[in-house]
Design a protein around this motif. Structure first.
Motif, short mmCIF file in Angstrom:
data_model
loop_
_atom_site.label_atom_id
_atom_site.label_comp_id
_atom_site.label_asym_id
_atom_site.label_seq_id
_atom_site.Cartn_x
_atom_site.Cartn_y
_atom_site.Cartn_z
N MET A 586 0.83 -1.20 0.00
CA MET A 586 0.00 0.00 0.00
C MET A 586 0.86 1.25 0.00
N GLY A 587 2.01 1.18 0.65
CA GLY A 587 2.95 2.30 0.59
C GLY A 587 3.41 2.58 -0.83
N GLN A 588 3.62 1.51 -1.62
CA GLN A 588 4.02 1.67 -3.02
C GLN A 588 2.89 2.30 -3.84
N VAL A 589 1.65 1.91 -3.55
CA VAL A 589 0.51 2.51 -4.23
C VAL A 589 0.41 3.99 -3.88
N ALA A 590 0.59 4.32 -2.60
CA ALA A 590 0.52 5.71 -2.17
C ALA A 590 1.60 6.56 -2.85
N GLU A 591 2.77 5.98 -3.06
CA GLU A 591 3.84 6.71 -3.74
C GLU A 591 3.44 7.08 -5.17
N ARG A 595 1.13 10.60 -2.44
CA ARG A 595 0.75 10.80 -1.02
C ARG A 595 1.96 10.53 -0.14
N ALA A 596 2.88 11.47 -0.07
CA ALA A 596 4.15 11.27 0.61
C ALA A 596 3.97 10.91 2.09
N GLU A 598 1.45 9.46 3.52
CA GLU A 598 0.93 8.11 3.66
C GLU A 598 1.96 7.05 3.27
N VAL A 599 2.83 7.41 2.34
CA VAL A 599 3.94 6.49 2.01
C VAL A 599 4.75 6.20 3.26
N ALA A 600 5.15 7.26 3.96
CA ALA A 600 5.95 7.10 5.16
C ALA A 600 5.18 6.33 6.23
N HIS A 601 3.89 6.62 6.35
CA HIS A 601 3.07 5.94 7.35
C HIS A 601 3.03 4.43 7.12
N TYR A 602 2.75 4.02 5.90
CA TYR A 602 2.64 2.58 5.62
C TYR A 602 3.99 1.88 5.72
#
Length: 695
Positions: A586-591, A595-596, A598-602
């Motif tokens: 999901m972090g890869q999808v956010a990237e 969505r920076a 959210e990337v860090a969050h996931y």
């Protein structure tokens, strides 16, 4: 029956019992000896058996007999495998004497009035002598009755050709046989048209039969091919309608139920639409439909058929044959061939949330005859494309794992595509649906799509996107009420009626993790702009699913999972790993969607959860991970950590290197007769998860 409880059995054990009658005679050589007495005097040719198991098709010409297959011997040979209702296999490696059948149905689903046979018989008449080269091809001969001085009718087989080779590629099953001084090649081609949805949507498959002299002399050759009425249904009490369906380019038989039931099944067969059996229009063609024994006899005696249709309306139980015969003329050392096409044609394919969806081919062709003519005309080009694809898969598979691995890959490709079909989605764009075959029959089951998905990740990422679309659409606007991903979009194919009441076989972490992982894998394999647009369109749903995982990780409660025959499980090490990797996905999808935060969050959440996982999954007394956290499942339990494949696939780098090394060393010591056990204390194994673990 649960989709994962289907036992692994030898398909030959449930084959048509008549096949055993053939093999009782000393192989097929003995069969031909017995059958030769029933042939006309001018057809009788000396036939001997060598001590080594070879046989002479003509005096002095030794023909090596072989049931071996390359690159590996399959449990069943794919013949016509294009979609869920056009899926015919040979439950053996020997083409003559074995009746093909619809994909493996659990025998417990059959009764005295039903079968999964899809009869196909091939005869070659060589210099006036009839030889069986395919199927369970009984004939009828009249012989003198010495006791009463009059003739009576006897059933038996014609002499059989000797199979000398079977080679299987990603798109073809190629048999080589000899008899009567002729070498026969019988090639079953089920095209896999990656990147070409129009061609892939055609529900048809090729059979090419070609003959050449094996002894240097010219031989007169006629070829006979038939399908039987059981292609229409597994219910033998059903009435069928057989008719001519000739078009500009082809001579064709059609087979349909007299009382079709649109968008329903009978014993897993489609209860609507029709089967087509066709050959290109050319000189030397003859046709006949009727009682299979009488139709075969006509060919054996005359080398041609009489054009009659004596089975316009009959029951499947009466075994009507739809036969085509082609006179190849005199065959020398250069091969002369003829193509046949078998198809299962339905204009409407799926009922999606109450709306029937048309097959995608209807968008590209005016009617089925136009499609059939196109398919016939495309045969030479289709073989060339198949050659290219076969070479690519053989090269890549051998480089990755050698010849045996090549064998697994070439068998997997047709099986994966053959479980799916293309339709026109509600918005007019192409969608693909998957049938959960040989089990529940669910529509687009997520945890069945997931183990098949590497096929499309490797070969055709856009096909994976089309398979994901119905699942995404249903969860976004179809009425799915839960916060995790659905298990499927319908309990029984082709009824994609959803589960708006929330009642289904829930696998919350399993299916949610699968969907996020497959989405991230797809997005990595298409142009960035295209990936960004697709990710943005579905981001709200994916974020909701990720939220479910966050609430239920790193230690999921008591949940069902894909290996449902083993039962639900709590604190599962393997299931937890899937969810944790899915959060990183999901972090890869956010990237992709920018969505920076959210990337860090996931990413942070995945790293935190994997630390928890690594600490609690380790067995305190042995060098391996346990089945459950802190060995809650009992002392000494462990499982196949196949969900680690996604960590490698997506490059998330979550599993500590020392854990990988430890597990690999442990697994090397644990294989049994079935391979690597799925989970201890059980001894059974699953081939899909063994390969995921290795990868």
């Amino acid at each position: 029956m649960s989709k994962k409880r289907t036992p692994l059995i030898d398909p030959s054990a449930v084959a048509d019992p008549r096949r055993r009658d053939v093999l009782k005679l000393s192989g097929l050589a003995g069969l031909a000896l017995a059958g030769s007495a029933l042939l006309p005097a001018e057809a009788r040719v000396p036939f001997g058996v060598a001590r080594t198991g070879s046989a002479t098709a003509t005096e002095g010409a030794v023909v090596p007999f072989s049931t071996a297959a390359t690159p590996i011997r399959p449990p069943a040979v794919p013949l016509a495998v294009r979609q869920p209702y056009l899926s015919t296999w040979l439950p053996a490696t020997l083409l003559p004497g074995t009746s093909p059948q619809f994909w493996q149905i659990d025998p417990s689903h059959l009764d005295a009035t039903s079968t999964n046979a899809t009869g196909m018989v091939g005869l070659a008449r060589i210099d006036g002598v009839a030889w069986l080269f395919m199927g369970d091809g009984k004939i009828v001969r009249d012989i003198p009755d010495g006791n009463h001085g009059k003739a009576h009718t006897v059933e038996d087989y014609p002499r059989a050709m000797q199979q000398t080779a079977l080679h299987i590629t990603a798109t073809r099953s190629c048999f080589t046989l000899q008899g009567g001084g002729v070498e026969l090649s019988v090639d079953f081609l089920s095209p896999v048209e990656s990147g070409d949805a129009r061609r892939q949507s055609i529900p048809m498959s090729y059979v090419r039969v070609s003959a050449r002299s094996a002894d240097g002399a010219a031989h007169a050759v006629q070829i006979y091919m038939e399908i039987t009425g059981d292609w229409a249904s597994g219910d033998h009490a059903q009435e069928v309608v057989i008719a001519r369906g000739d078009s500009k380019a082809a001579r064709t038989w059609t087979l349909a139920l007299a009382k079709p039931q649109p968008l329903t099944e009978q014993h897993e067969f489609a209860a609507w639409g029709h089967v087509v059996w066709s050959t290109p229009n050319r000189t030397g063609i003859s046709m006949q439909a009727g009682d299979c024994l009488k139709v075969r006899r006509r060919f054996v005696e005359h080398g041609s058929l009489d054009g009659r249709n004596d089975a316009q309306q009959s029951t499947i139980k009466s075994m009507p044959a739809l036969a085509l015969a082609v006179d190849l003329g005199r065959c020398g050392t250069s091969a002369i061939g003829v193509d046949f096409v078998v198809g299962q044609v339905r204009e409407q394919s799926i009922n999606y949330l109450g709306k029937p969806l048309n097959a995608l081919w209807t968008h590209h062709f005016g009617d089925w005859k136009t499609m059939l003519d196109f398919f016939h005309g495309d045969a030479t080009a289709a073989r060339a494309r198949a050659d290219t694809l076969d070479a690519k898969i053989t090269r890549d598979a051998r480089a990755a794992g050698g010849g045996h691995y090549e064998g697994l890959c070439v068998l997997a490709l047709r099986q994966a595509y053959g479980g799916t079909e293309l339709v026109l989605g509600p918005d007019g764009s192409p969608w693909a649906f998957l049938k959960e075959i040989s089990s529940d029959g669910n529509v687009s089951t997520v945890d069945v799509l997931f183990p098949a998905s590497p096929v499309w990740m490797y070969l055709d990422p856009d096909y994976l996107r089309m398979l994901l679309l119905p699942l995404l659409d249903y969860a976004e606007k179809g009425g799915w009420p839960k916060t995790f991903a659905e298990h499927d979009v319908g309990s029984s194919y082709p009824q994609a009626s959803g589960h708006n009441d929330g009642k289904e076989e829930d696998m919350p972490v399993e299916e949610t993790g699968d969907m996020l992982i497959m989405m991230a894998a797809y997005l990595r394999r298409v142009p960035r702009a295209e990936a960004r647009a697709f990710a943005t369109r579905h981001y709200p749903l994916l974020k909701k699913w990720a939220g479910y995982l966050e609430k239920n990780l790193p230690d999921p409660g008591f949940q069902n999972q894909t290996d449902d025959f083993a039962g639900s499980i709590a604190h599962s090490v393997n299931l937890s790993l899937k969810g944790i990797v899915a959060l990183a996905a999901m972090g890869q999808v956010a990237e992709l969607v920018g969505r920076a935060t959210e990337v860090a969050h996931y990413q942070q959440r995945a790293r935190k959860d994997i630390a928890y996982w690594a600490k609690r999954a380790k067995d305190p007394k042995a060098p391996h991970l346990d089945l459950t956290y802190h060995d809650a499942g009992g002392q000494g339990t462990w499982g196949t950590l196949y969900n680690g494949f996604a960590d490698t696939l997506l490059g998330t780098g979550l599993i500590p290197p020392q854990v990988r090394v430890m597990q690999a060393n442990w697994y090397r010591q644990q294989c049994n007769a079935f391979g690597l056990p799925l989970q201890v204390p059980h001894s059974y194994a699953k081939s899909d998860w063994e390969l995921f673990t290795a990868a």
